[in-house]
Design a protein around this motif. Structure first.
Motif, PDB file in Angstrom:
ATOM      1  N   ALA A 166      44.676  44.881  44.755  1.00 53.95           N
ATOM      2  CA  ALA A 166      44.373  45.074  42.836  1.00 53.95           C
ATOM      3  C   ALA A 166      42.778  45.974  43.173  1.00 53.95           C
ATOM      4  CB  ALA A 166      43.609  43.468  42.983  1.00 53.95           C
ATOM      5  N   LEU A 167      41.814  45.939  44.180  1.00 52.38           N
ATOM      6  CA  LEU A 167      41.109  46.288  44.290  1.00 52.38           C
ATOM      7  C   LEU A 167      41.013  48.127  44.242  1.00 52.38           C
ATOM      8  CD1 LEU A 167      38.156  44.382  46.502  1.00 52.38           C
ATOM      9  CD2 LEU A 167      38.424  44.644  44.092  1.00 52.38           C
ATOM     10  N   GLY A 168      42.838  48.455  44.482  1.00 46.39           N
ATOM     11  CA  GLY A 168      42.954  49.754  44.544  1.00 46.39           C
ATOM     12  C   GLY A 168      44.240  50.610  43.633  1.00 46.39           C
ATOM     13  N   GLY A 169      44.175  49.012  42.599  1.00 51.72           N
ATOM     14  CA  GLY A 169      44.654  49.353  41.456  1.00 51.72           C
ATOM     15  C   GLY A 169      46.087  49.167  41.143  1.00 51.72           C
ATOM     16  N   ASN A 170      46.219  48.979  42.019  1.00 50.18           N
ATOM     17  CA  ASN A 170      47.708  48.384  42.398  1.00 50.18           C
ATOM     18  C   ASN A 170      48.465  46.434  42.016  1.00 50.18           C
ATOM     19  OD1 ASN A 170      50.897  47.539  42.819  1.00 50.18           O
ATOM     20  ND2 ASN A 170      50.126  48.622  45.096  1.00 50.18           N
ATOM     21  N   GLU A 171      48.455  46.182  40.788  1.00 53.07           N
ATOM     22  CA  GLU A 171      48.999  44.916  40.987  1.00 53.07           C
ATOM     23  C   GLU A 171      50.441  44.937  40.589  1.00 53.07           C
ATOM     24  OE1 GLU A 171      45.448  42.339  39.650  1.00 53.07           O
ATOM     25  OE2 GLU A 171      45.115  44.274  37.998  1.00 53.07           O
ATOM     26  N   PRO A 172      51.411  44.331  41.790  1.00 54.45           N
ATOM     27  CA  PRO A 172      52.630  44.614  40.990  1.00 54.45           C
ATOM     28  C   PRO A 172      53.109  42.679  40.629  1.00 54.45           C
ATOM     29  CG  PRO A 172      52.377  43.369  43.288  1.00 54.45           C
ATOM     30  CD  PRO A 172      50.854  44.548  42.986  1.00 54.45           C
ATOM     31  N   TRP A 173      52.461  42.388  40.213  1.00 54.74           N
ATOM     32  CA  TRP A 173      52.886  40.280  40.392  1.00 54.74           C
ATOM     33  C   TRP A 173      52.953  40.969  38.536  1.00 54.74           C
ATOM     34  CZ3 TRP A 173      50.206  36.620  36.866  1.00 54.74           C
ATOM     35  CH2 TRP A 173      48.863  37.126  36.116  1.00 54.74           C
ATOM     36  N   HIS A 174      51.965  41.549  37.715  1.00 55.29           N
ATOM     37  CA  HIS A 174      51.757  42.367  36.668  1.00 55.29           C
ATOM     38  C   HIS A 174      53.230  42.503  35.694  1.00 55.29           C
ATOM     39  CE1 HIS A 174      47.931  41.556  34.698  1.00 55.29           C
ATOM     40  NE2 HIS A 174      47.146  41.713  35.838  1.00 55.29           N
ATOM     41  N   ALA A 175      54.146  43.243  36.755  1.00 56.77           N
ATOM     42  CA  ALA A 175      54.716  44.104  36.609  1.00 56.77           C
ATOM     43  C   ALA A 175      56.151  43.013  36.518  1.00 56.77           C
ATOM     44  CB  ALA A 175      55.260  45.150  37.960  1.00 56.77           C
ATOM     45  N   HIS A 176      55.727  42.315  37.327  1.00 57.11           N
ATOM     46  CA  HIS A 176      57.056  40.776  37.580  1.00 57.11           C
ATOM     47  C   HIS A 176      56.893  40.124  36.610  1.00 57.11           C
ATOM     48  CE1 HIS A 176      56.761  41.441  42.189  1.00 57.11           C
ATOM     49  NE2 HIS A 176      57.365  42.886  41.189  1.00 57.11           N
ATOM     50  N   GLY A 210      37.241  46.234  36.865  1.00 54.81           N
ATOM     51  CA  GLY A 210      37.584  47.123  37.975  1.00 54.81           C
ATOM     52  C   GLY A 210      39.750  46.999  37.539  1.00 54.81           C
ATOM     53  N   PRO A 211      39.856  48.069  37.662  1.00 56.55           N
ATOM     54  CA  PRO A 211      40.943  48.175  36.554  1.00 56.55           C
ATOM     55  C   PRO A 211      42.581  46.994  36.784  1.00 56.55           C
ATOM     56  CG  PRO A 211      40.850  50.172  39.241  1.00 56.55           C
ATOM     57  CD  PRO A 211      39.363  48.892  38.902  1.00 56.55           C
ATOM     58  N   GLY A 212      42.587  46.719  36.185  1.00 61.01           N
ATOM     59  CA  GLY A 212      43.622  45.378  36.402  1.00 61.01           C
ATOM     60  C   GLY A 212      43.169  44.254  36.437  1.00 61.01           C
ATOM     61  N   LEU A 213      42.036  43.517  37.347  1.00 58.09           N
ATOM     62  CA  LEU A 213      41.793  42.554  37.116  1.00 58.09           C
ATOM     63  C   LEU A 213      40.725  41.815  35.783  1.00 58.09           C
ATOM     64  CD1 LEU A 213      39.316  43.112  40.411  1.00 58.09           C
ATOM     65  CD2 LEU A 213      41.365  42.301  40.450  1.00 58.09           C
ATOM     66  N   ALA A 214      40.458  42.776  35.251  1.00 52.36           N
ATOM     67  CA  ALA A 214      40.476  41.802  33.601  1.00 52.36           C
ATOM     68  C   ALA A 214      41.124  42.798  32.909  1.00 52.36           C
ATOM     69  CB  ALA A 214      39.448  41.549  33.362  1.00 52.36           C
TER      70      ALA A 214
END
Length: 419
Positions: A166-176, A210-214
């Motif tokens: 997530a800190l790298g901007g990759n949150e696969p759970w959002h897509a799921h 940061g990206p995606g976290l909130a």
């Protein structure tokens, strides 16, 4: 996704291959989790009254998915959770970890973006469970009787991996989550206005962490992951003042009604536990709403799916355990014949003789058998653990006593050194 109706043959899965048990308290939680399972099949077990469904979820090894079994409690609450876990472990002896998946009441903190849990967010019990209904009362002052231990280290590691991603901007759970919500219309996110506190959440500050976290997209707040301790007891909480007092005294981020039972059953049966919840309300009678139940259940299920996807399959990195199943039982039973082990105070005196790294890793319990199981399991995981245990017993019993000689023989005959 494969459903039972999609395949003419749906054979019963080998019970020994099922390493993860997932418990839900409500039908909507059960349905939300099933939306992520592949190869779903019914599982019935003789002399077990519960209905189960098994399926698979991706693991870190694409060739070896996690095989899971899912159960739905007859009634919510810690007692029901402990009961169904006990039956599940008996019926599926290969289980390594018990996961609680469902909804919870969040503890909002308007104005504090770093702690402001909101509807649709996900809470992960990496900080453990606070059994706030299990207390000692002395002169009107309550204190917790004992900590809840036994969280799955493997799933904590997987959660840390998702944090790094997530800190790298990759949150696969959002897509799921989004894909599942599109496939299943009833699980779509309610409008922002359905959150009683939505006006207190500043959209302009959405991406402060940061990206995606909130982050927000098209003005819609995205679900956020919160990690910490969850409060658990058989109290259906709709009292904002009491909720805030719990948060202040125990630093919990959400409240639920099953986790303490899951953890107790896991400890009793020498398993580990984990818990993920979606936030469906604020534990406040004035703002109580059921509008978020479905979506919150889906967010928890989506996160568990992503969590397991970065976790190696259980059994893939099995280190030779210190004992066979029968040998382990022989050692535990032999230790429990010692009066110094059956007495809580004297047992702790034995543990005090262990090296610090071993002593600190032993799960605490006032129940002798549970404590001894944790002691032996800990010693078998740590190089030199057997000799450290024998030395502690020697110092306490004396090297020439009949009790020590008998216990030493049992341990040496049944202990297989870890490699």
């Amino acid at each position: 996704m494969i459903r039972p109706s999609d395949s003419p043959v749906n054979p019963r899965r080998d019970d020994s291959d099922i390493h993860i048990g997932i418990v839900t308290a409500l039908p909507v939680e059960y349905a939300a989790l099933e939306a992520f399972l592949d190869a779903v099949s019914d599982q019935t077990v003789r002399q077990d009254p519960h209905y189960y469904r098994s399926g698979s979820l991706p693991s870190k090894d694409p060739a070896r998915p996690h095989h899971v079994v899912v159960a739905l409690q007859t009634q919510d609450g810690t007692r029901g959770a402990a009961s169904i876990c006990t039956d599940m472990v008996r019926s599926f002896p290969g289980l390594r970890v018990l996961i609680m998946c469902g909804i919870a009441g969040g503890i909002p903190r308007p104005g504090d973006l770093q702690r402001d849990v909101r509807l649709g967010d996900v809470v992960v019990a990496t900080g453990g469970i606070v059994d706030y209904g299990h207390v000692r009362r002395v002169e009107g002052v309550d204190s917790l009787r004992r900590p809840v231990s036994g969280i799955s280290a493997a799933l904590v590691r997987a959660d840390r991996e998702l944090q790094v991603m997530a800190l790298g901007g990759n949150e696969p759970w959002h897509a799921h989550l989004e894909a599942a919500a599109i496939r299943h219309d009833r699980f779509r996110r309610p409008p922002a206005q359905a959150d009683p506190l939505h006006k207190a959440w500043p959209v302009a500050q959405a991406s402060a962490d940061g990206p995606g976290l909130a982050g927000a997209r098209d003005g819609v707040r995205r679900p956020r992951i919160w990690r910490g301790a969850l409060g658990s007891s058989d109290i259906l909480l709709r009292d904002a003042a009491f909720r805030d007092r719990l948060a202040s005294e125990h630093n919990v981020i959400a409240v639920e009604m099953e986790g303490a039972g899951i953890a107790a059953a896991a400890e009793t049966h020498d398993r580990h536990w984990f818990e993920v919840r979606g936030i469906s309300d604020y534990c406040d009678n004035r703002t109580k709403t059921d509008a978020w139940h479905d979506y919150a259940a889906l967010t928890a299920s989506a996160y568990i799916s992503s969590l397991l996807a970065v976790c190696p399959p259980f059994g893939s990195h099995v280190v030779a355990t210190a004992t066979t199943a029968n040998g382990f039982q022989a050692i535990v039973d032999a230790l429990l014949t010692l009066p110094i082990i059956m007495d809580d105070y004297q047992r702790r005196a034995v543990l005090a003789q262990l090296p610090g790294e071993i002593r600190a890793a032993v799960p605490d319990s006032v129940t002798a058998r549970i404590h001894v199981v944790g002691l032996v399991r800990t010693c078998e995981r740590i190089p030199g653990g057997r000799d450290a245990l024998l030395e502690a017993l020697k110092l306490t019993l004396g090297s020439t006593t009949a009790d020590y000689e008998r216990i030493e023989t049992v341990i040496r005959q049944n202990w297989l050194e870890a490699s």
